[in-house]
Scaffold this active site. Structure first.
Site, PDB file in Angstrom:
ATOM      1  N   PRO A  66      50.577  42.221  37.807  1.00 52.30           N
ATOM      2  CA  PRO A  66      49.121  42.377  37.896  1.00 52.30           C
ATOM      3  C   PRO A  66      48.440  41.263  37.109  1.00 52.30           C
ATOM      4  O   PRO A  66      48.913  40.864  36.037  1.00 52.30           O
ATOM      5  CB  PRO A  66      48.868  43.757  37.278  1.00 52.30           C
ATOM      6  CG  PRO A  66      50.075  44.077  36.488  1.00 52.30           C
ATOM      7  CD  PRO A  66      51.211  43.306  37.073  1.00 52.30           C
ATOM      8  N   HIS A  67      47.368  40.758  37.660  1.00 50.78           N
ATOM      9  CA  HIS A  67      46.663  39.661  36.992  1.00 50.78           C
ATOM     10  C   HIS A  67      45.173  39.748  37.274  1.00 50.78           C
ATOM     11  O   HIS A  67      44.763  40.356  38.252  1.00 50.78           O
ATOM     12  CB  HIS A  67      47.232  38.304  37.427  1.00 50.78           C
ATOM     13  CG  HIS A  67      47.348  38.135  38.911  1.00 50.78           C
ATOM     14  ND1 HIS A  67      48.365  38.704  39.650  1.00 50.78           N
ATOM     15  CD2 HIS A  67      46.571  37.477  39.796  1.00 50.78           C
ATOM     16  CE1 HIS A  67      48.209  38.389  40.922  1.00 50.78           C
ATOM     17  NE2 HIS A  67      47.124  37.656  41.041  1.00 50.78           N
TER      18      HIS A  67
END
Length: 161
Positions: A66-67
């Site tokens: 996740p970013h």
């Protein structure tokens, strides 16, 4: 200096986090980064959730990256989280995830941020790395596995064909 080494101090490694959803992972990441970067946890949670709504950041094989883009962030920052039990992450292989690398990048992301994502995806594609990260007993060992990993040089023979 390797890109991942700058991103991941041992203090940003959490092993066996007892959570039941990706939202809980995002909340814990928000608290961690709030303490280390002095950026509000809500802002981090919202950025990660907004990116996730565009499409799952689950890669498969029990891994997710996740970013999110964060206004006010000066340089990329990361955290590695191994969950106690795998959680749903809508990965392409439909398997749950327990190895999670959370990446925060400045609002104006650069090619370097794409390179970081590429290196993370390459690293986590290696079965040996995933197995080792699942087995390490402490945060320092997990951090060493990640920062000592070397990206593979492109195979020039294939490029010449």
């Amino acid at each position: 200096m390797r890109l991942l080494e700058r991103l991941l101090p041992a203090s940003n490694v959490i092993l066996d986090l007892d959570v039941t959803s990706k939202k809980r992972v995002f909340e814990h990441a928000g608290m961690l980064f709030e303490n280390t970067l002095a950026i509000g946890r809500g802002k981090i949670f919202d950025a990660l959730l907004a990116r996730e709504r565009l499409g799952s950041t689950g890669l498969g094989h029990g891994v997710a990256i996740p970013h999110g883009r964060i206004s006010g962030l000066k340089e990329a920052a990361g955290a590695f989280i191994r969950t106690k039990t795998p959680i749903a992450f809508e990965a392409p292989d439909a398997n749950p995830v327990n190895l999670i690398f959370v990446l925060l990048v400045p609002e104006k992301a650069t090619d370097q941020h794409l390179q970081i994502l590429s290196e993370l995806a390459q690293m986590f594609s290696e079965r040996k790395i995933r197995s080792t990260l699942n087995d390490v007993a402490d945060a320092d060992s997990a951090q060493r596995v990640i920062i000592e990993w070397e990206p593979h040089a492109p195979d020039r023979r294939r490029a010449a064909v």
